[in-house]
Design an enzyme around this catalytic site. Structure first.
Site, short mmCIF file in Angstrom:
data_model
loop_
_atom_site.label_atom_id
_atom_site.label_comp_id
_atom_site.label_asym_id
_atom_site.label_seq_id
_atom_site.Cartn_x
_atom_site.Cartn_y
_atom_site.Cartn_z
N LEU A 12 20.78 -35.88 -82.11
CA LEU A 12 21.40 -37.02 -81.46
C LEU A 12 22.55 -36.03 -80.46
O LEU A 12 23.45 -36.66 -81.72
CB LEU A 12 21.58 -38.11 -81.83
CG LEU A 12 19.77 -38.04 -83.27
CD1 LEU A 12 20.11 -39.38 -83.76
CD2 LEU A 12 18.88 -37.93 -82.47
N GLY A 13 22.17 -35.59 -79.68
CA GLY A 13 23.77 -36.72 -78.68
C GLY A 13 23.73 -34.34 -78.07
O GLY A 13 23.03 -33.67 -79.17
N ALA A 14 24.02 -34.41 -76.62
CA ALA A 14 24.24 -33.55 -75.97
C ALA A 14 25.55 -32.99 -75.88
O ALA A 14 25.49 -32.53 -74.38
CB ALA A 14 23.04 -33.39 -75.25
N VAL A 17 30.28 -31.35 -78.53
CA VAL A 17 29.46 -30.86 -80.01
C VAL A 17 28.19 -30.42 -80.30
O VAL A 17 27.57 -29.04 -80.30
CB VAL A 17 30.16 -31.66 -81.06
CG1 VAL A 17 29.44 -31.27 -82.75
CG2 VAL A 17 31.65 -32.47 -81.47
N ILE A 138 36.87 -27.24 -91.82
CA ILE A 138 37.90 -27.09 -92.94
C ILE A 138 36.57 -28.09 -94.01
O ILE A 138 36.33 -29.19 -94.02
CB ILE A 138 38.97 -27.85 -93.48
CG1 ILE A 138 40.70 -27.72 -92.14
CG2 ILE A 138 40.14 -27.14 -94.30
CD1 ILE A 138 41.74 -28.74 -91.81
N LYS A 207 39.54 -40.89 -91.32
CA LYS A 207 39.09 -39.22 -91.96
C LYS A 207 39.47 -40.36 -93.59
O LYS A 207 39.00 -39.53 -94.37
CB LYS A 207 39.37 -37.90 -91.74
CG LYS A 207 39.18 -38.39 -90.32
CD LYS A 207 39.93 -37.09 -89.08
CE LYS A 207 39.08 -36.72 -87.85
NZ LYS A 207 39.77 -35.99 -87.09
#
EC number: 1.1.1.3
Lengths: 430, 430
Positions: A12-14, A17, A138, A207
């Site tokens: 989903l998404g291009a 990333v 990480i 985060k």
């Protein structure tokens, strides 16, 4: 030889990333077979505009309807790298409830609706992996959920936003002002054209909400995180910090205390010898303290196409192994504690306070008196030579309940001797 | 409510780490139930002498016969913290082939017989976890096997021995000589009464063999690792390193190169800004570089009772989850590549060379000539004032095949102008 096992996935998404993930899927094709025993094939890539050409991505894979993925029984893994809350939330919940494994890099979604997604994952007995959502390449989610699970963590603090760390590094090492450093970060692509989410600490706040939930097994959402950005940090603050042996970093921190969970994002003076002080430029790092493991730190690339894509693919390979061993859904969200989240006012901090005061006898005594009356005790103080009858006072306090410090500051602001509050920044340590 | 699920385990060894593991099993009793859904019970603890009292361990659990564990069908997990090659190797192989899951902290065993153990694990379809064998509480094995698996790692280098890092830190920060720093480390319990395995780099060599195998998916044993310790490092070397902007650390490093795998342990001059340079005292850290993830570093406690025990228990909890989801043996050793291991002579390094030469015209030209004839090119050189007709030359070379450097050094040693080779240490960088 039996038939080759193929595991089908949808992306989903291009964007940046997404393209990176697709590139790694192709580059690692044979490696993945060696490592898992199965071939990974991305069959469908969901985008808004299927007519737009995207480098490295075959246009025949592009689709624009979610139900073509949801209703495709072949597709076992949904890799979400489109970002945003809607429609991602709906789609991922539907995918999980339909028994599809999910890998996502979507910190906004997890920081606000993590619990919803985990309920859906549990209902579908599915994997929900999100290593890329916190600190990019990480490894931090997996260590928190697995390696350090026996360690009763008490503190997690991190530099989890590369943009602000780059800006603060330039201010510290090259003596730039905030605006100049921000302009450079924008020019170099470290800062977006609207840098609000980064410089105001919202990105770091998301985060840290996710890390708090995982580390302390209690759900924490972004809206519960106190956030303060770096826009008020000046070159003078940084110079004074250095004089006292400190470095200023934007820190996302969460602590498990008697009264509940503390979750805050704010600039902080860290001692020069603290491991996080050595984390420069756009690098990220997470420092943890646990009863059994003591201190540990993880450092690396928190963003960028391939670092983020590599974290996504690490999760995808893990999901493939789980699919092949019929063990998806093995590690849940684990938020079985319902700990209260403390308001920032109820947390305890040390403060760096830089003020301009009328340079006349008794001014310092006056100020120290007001601080003392509010339980604020002074650990260090420096008075600089005055200009035009105004002296600069720099004070570092002992640990104090933030409410008391704020009360003292309000009173100081009402005093005629106080000309300006130039800097208020938290300081690491007890 | 159904019957509580209990997972039974046996502990091999009740020394420092064993007692720590038992303490965590008790302390985390309820946490483990919340996290896995099952209760962990240690039924039997194998020791050499069952009559010896051991603090915190009920004497009725102590046994001295392995077959009582091997033949106990209730025992699903064997936790090995006794150390040594024999009988641990035999017992763990028997356990794995009998279908018992194994968690071990035994680096000696894994560095030499890892492949045997993994064959046994595969035969029994069992988990073989060993996070504690490398760098104690620092999650490194799991990140290498899972999180970073999509990143095509090319370099892993670490400070993986706390004793030597403590000694070098004292030499660097307090100006101590090697003997003085070793004596202090011994007094404080950082060094054992026989420090050979630490100061000669054998301990680090075992850890780097394990990391190389996992990172590059190709079996590397300790006997293939070039090891050089820190006993020849002097206070002068450290002072000169500092002058050039370097810190001296004992580094275990492994690299994936065209010609095969490089695996070496030796002291090294690291640039002061390198993340590993900031790792002080007895802390350990592992720095990795991968194609996709770029640079990353993991730092923490490499030894100590509770840090090591927490790593062991992280593995045990993971094994419990696998048992409950019938997914043991999911991630194998994965050494599907058969890469050659290069001899140290065929690797390329930069060198720091400190020599005493007769102070007469042409001596430097002479030495530079010999270096040049052997492909050793000089990057930096400092000549210090002479005493009694002897001058000190400190040279840092460009990268050179180690064989060529050794050849040059042999020739230099035969020259009449060369009075002494005072220091030969590798230098980080290309």
């Amino acid at each position: 030889m039996g038939q080759e096992r193929i595991i089908h996935a949808a992306l989903l998404g291009a964007g940046t990333v997404g393209s990176g993930v697709y590139k790694l899927v192709k580059d690692l094709e044979e490696e993945i077979i060696s490592k898992t025993g199965a071939r990974l094939v991305v069959d469908k890539i969901l985008v808004r505009d299927t007519t737009k050409a995207r480098e490295g991505i075959p246009s025949e894979l592009l689709i624009d309807r979610w139900d073509e993925i949801l209703n495709d029984p072949q597709i076992e893994i949904v890799i979400e790298v489109m970002g945003g809350i809607r429609p991602a939330l709906t789609w991922l919940e539907e995918a999980l409830r339909a028994g599809k494994q999910v890998v996502t890099a979507n910190k906004d979604l997890l920081a606000e609706y993590g619990e919803h997604l985990f309920d859906a994952a549990e209902a579908g007995k599915c994997d929900l992996h999100f290593e890329a959502a916190v600190a990019g390449a990480i490894p931090i989610i997996r260590p928190l959920r697995q390696s350090l699970v026996a360690s009763e963590l008490t503190e997690v603090m991190g530099i989890v936003n590369g943009t602000t760390n780059y800006i603060l590094t330039r201010m510290t090492e090259d003596g730039m002002g905030y605006e100049e450093a921000l302009a450079l970060a924008t020019k170099l692509g470290y800062a977006e054209s609207d840098p609000t989410a980064d410089v105001e600490g919202y990105d770091a706040g998301r985060k840290v909400a996710i890390m708090a939930s995982i580390a302390f097994n209690s759900n924490v959402t972004f809206s519960q995180v106190y956030t303060e950005g770096i826009t008020h940090i000046t070159a003078e603050d940084i110079r004074y910090a250095k004089e006292f042996g400190y470095v200023i970093k934007l820190i996302g921190m969460t602590r498990l205390t008697e009264g509940g969970v503390e979750v805050k994002v704010h600039p902080m003076l860290l001692p020069e010898q603290h491991p996080l002080s050595t984390v420069r430029d756009s690098f990220n790092a997470v420092f943890i303290h646990g009863e059994a493991c003591d201190d540990a730190m993880f450092m690396g690339r928190g963003a960028g196409q391939l670092p983020t894509a590599s974290a996504v693919m690490g999760d995808v390979i893990d999901v493939m192994r789980n699919i092949l061993h019929h063990s998806c859904g093995k590690i849940g969200y684990g938020c079985y504690r319902n700990l209260p989240v403390k308001s920032a006012e109820d947390t305890v901090s040390r403060f760096f306070l830089r003020i301009q005061v009328t340079d006349k006898p008794g001014a310092l005594a006056n100020i120290a008196g007001i601080l003392g009356n509010n339980d604020v005790s002074i650990a260090q103080v420096v008075q600089k030579r005055s200009h035009d009858g105004v002296a600069e006072l720099v004070i570092i306090t002992d640990p104090v309940r933030e409410k008391h410090f704020n009360d003292a500051l309000s009173i100081l602001k009402g005093m005629s001797v106080l000309k300006e509050v130039s800097g208020v920044i938290r300081v690491y340590g007890n």
